[in-house]
Design a protein around this motif. Structure first.
Motif, PDB file in Angstrom:
ATOM      1  N   UNK A 196      -6.066   1.115   4.207  1.00  6.34           N
ATOM      2  CA  UNK A 196      -4.759   1.374   4.803  1.00  6.34           C
ATOM      3  C   UNK A 196      -3.807   0.193   4.648  1.00  6.34           C
ATOM      4  N   UNK A 197      -4.261  -0.998   4.950  1.00  5.62           N
ATOM      5  CA  UNK A 197      -3.373  -2.160   4.896  1.00  5.62           C
ATOM      6  C   UNK A 197      -2.846  -2.394   3.489  1.00  5.62           C
ATOM      7  N   UNK A 198      -3.722  -2.282   2.498  1.00  2.00           N
ATOM      8  CA  UNK A 198      -3.296  -2.466   1.111  1.00  2.00           C
ATOM      9  C   UNK A 198      -2.276  -1.409   0.691  1.00  2.00           C
ATOM     10  N   UNK A 199      -2.591  -0.156   0.967  1.00  2.00           N
ATOM     11  CA  UNK A 199      -1.701   0.926   0.556  1.00  2.00           C
ATOM     12  C   UNK A 199      -0.359   0.824   1.274  1.00  2.00           C
ATOM     13  N   UNK A 216       5.042  -1.260   8.644  1.00  2.00           N
ATOM     14  CA  UNK A 216       5.308  -0.778   9.998  1.00  2.00           C
ATOM     15  C   UNK A 216       5.713   0.693   9.950  1.00  2.00           C
ATOM     16  N   UNK A 217       5.092   1.492  10.783  1.00  2.00           N
ATOM     17  CA  UNK A 217       5.365   2.920  10.915  1.00  2.00           C
ATOM     18  C   UNK A 217       4.965   3.738   9.694  1.00  2.00           C
ATOM     19  N   UNK A 218       4.179   3.158   8.783  1.00  2.00           N
ATOM     20  CA  UNK A 218       3.720   3.922   7.626  1.00  2.00           C
ATOM     21  C   UNK A 218       2.741   5.003   8.066  1.00  2.00           C
ATOM     22  N   UNK A 219       2.960   6.224   7.572  1.00  2.00           N
ATOM     23  CA  UNK A 219       2.035   7.339   7.758  1.00  2.00           C
ATOM     24  C   UNK A 219       1.499   7.677   6.373  1.00  2.00           C
ATOM     25  N   UNK A 220       0.181   7.598   6.203  1.00  2.00           N
ATOM     26  CA  UNK A 220      -0.418   7.650   4.870  1.00  2.00           C
ATOM     27  C   UNK A 220      -1.471   8.734   4.739  1.00  2.00           C
TER      28      UNK A 220
END
Length: 417
Positions: free
Chosen positions: A213-216, A201-205
């Motif tokens: 994205x989901x894995x990282x 949640x709220x991850x900026x990658x």
């Protein structure tokens, strides 16, 4: 001025910028720019909450601070030719608040803030004694910070990045998650938590592809603690003129940074204990091929501090030992002894009319010195905290005349959770 390789527009949110940074550590976050050894460049940085904390007389923003969103980091920046096992040399050429913007809604536009975080939302070094949220706003006049919320003090800032580091390898990231997960498992319901696990949640990658994205996001480490790659070390002496030697764990090193501070006391004891701000930092980079093994720097950065520290000549120092407030003896507990030294300083300052919370905020923000003074004299460790006397507008030393009483104006904003 060096080329700006990571510009920020103060009118836009962090996620809406031309280049997207990140708020998690992961080796698969691609670099936003590449520099060569020997290059000098400028990086602009957003304050760690991206404008969520305001220049006002309320602490509701501190109480409800969105911790899942931090830290908003500029980067990563690849260094051409860097390989795992190298040492990355980073020279801090200059660092300061947002240039040419001395007023505005963002911390760094002529002001910054210090917060005491609520125990249920981050906590702090003395969270059991200070469980509620408080805030102090500081105004910048050149290098000097003053606050309407903490009267009769002024001090010169020692501006520095709170967070800078290289990307972890996949193996190092797995090590972090394993050992921190094991710690959390010893007391999973603790408030505040023992550590922060990966939080999608709220991850900026940055430029991670949608398919990854989901894995990282599920693997990426939070940026709260310092680790082998440097990270959130909150060392106030990483100021202008500092040279840092970072271990390199991935091709390109992938350097990232942020969390700029106008000033900070040793320990950043309120958790948001520095004077937080956005701004700029000018860097130059070099490489030492194979330097990790050559110099035995296999984990944790080493550094040569700059020479721009405020020059204080007189200090008032407080000591503490490893005995709890309830009188329980602990064996050489240096963490506890520093807590007790800070509490002694806070209690002393209340005799001059400061509230305990004002004194706590001041110790986090001002350039106090914290020292481990004795760690061998069983059973008591001894820690000391040094307060520069010149930062007070009055004589803070004990005297036969009794303590001066400060004139209170706007109280430090308070929000109970």
């Amino acid at each position: 001025m060096p080329d700006v390789i990571f510009p920020l527009d103060s009118s836009k949110n962090f996620e809406d910028q031309k280049l997207l940074g990140h708020n998690r550590w992961h080796p698969d976050i691609p670099p936003v720019a590449t520099v060569k050894p020997g290059d000098s460049f400028r990086v602009e940085c957003r304050e760690w909450f991206d404008g969520a904390i305001h220049n006002d007389d309320s602490a509701e923003d501190i109480l409800n601070a969105p911790l899942d969103t931090v830290h908003k980091l500029s980067g990563p920046f690849a260094i051409e030719g860097a390989k795992p096992g190298d040492l990355l040399i980073v020279d801090i050429l200059d660092v300061g608040p947002i240039p040419q913007e001395d007023s505005g809604p963002l911390a760094g536009q002529g002001w910054g803030y210090t917060g005491i975080f609520a125990k249920k939302n981050g906590g702090g070094f003395l969270t059991d004694q200070f469980p509620d949220a408080y805030k102090a706003v500081w105004d910048f006049t050149g290098q000097i910070a003053t606050s309407r919320h903490i009267p009769e003090v002024a001090f010169e800032g020692l501006i520095h990045p709170g967070l800078m580091g290289t990307a972890p390898s996949a193996d190092l990231l797995a090590t972090w998650n394993k050992r921190e997960g094991a710690l959390i498992a010893t007391d999973p319901d603790r408030v505040p938590p023992l550590a922060l696990p990966p939080q999608p949640k709220d991850a900026v990658l940055g430029g991670v592809s949608p398919s990854d994205f989901e894995r990282v996001a599920g693997e990426a480490a939070r940026t709260a603690p310092p680790r082998e790659n440097g990270g959130n070390q909150d060392i106030k002496n990483l100021s202008k003129g500092t040279r840092i030697f970072y271990p390199v764990f991935v091709d390109g090193a992938n350097l990232s940074l942020g969390d700029l501070h106008f000033s900070q006391g040793d320990g950043e004891i309120t958790f948001c204990g520095a004077i937080e701000m956005g701004g700029f930092i000018d860097l130059r980079v070099e490489l030492i091929s194979g330097g990790m093994s050559t110099y035995g720097v296999s984990e944790n950065a080493i550094f040569m501090p700059g020479r721009v520290d405020p020059r204080f000549s007189e200090w008032l120092a407080f000591s503490g030992t490893s005995v709890t407030l309830d009188g329980e003896q602990r064996y050489l507990d240096s963490h506890l002894s520093y807590q007790r030294a800070c509490l002694h300083a806070i209690d002393y300052l209340t005799k001059f009319g400061y509230s305990p919370e004002q004194a706590y905020l001041l110790l986090g923000a001002a350039p106090i010195e914290g020292r481990l003074s004795g760690v061998v004299d069983i059973p008591n460790a001894c820690a000391t905290v040094y307060l520069p006397t010149a930062m007070f507008d009055f004589d803070v030393r004990p005297s036969a005349d009794g303590p001066h009483q400060v004139k209170q104006g706007t109280p430090a904003p308070h929000a109970a959770g």
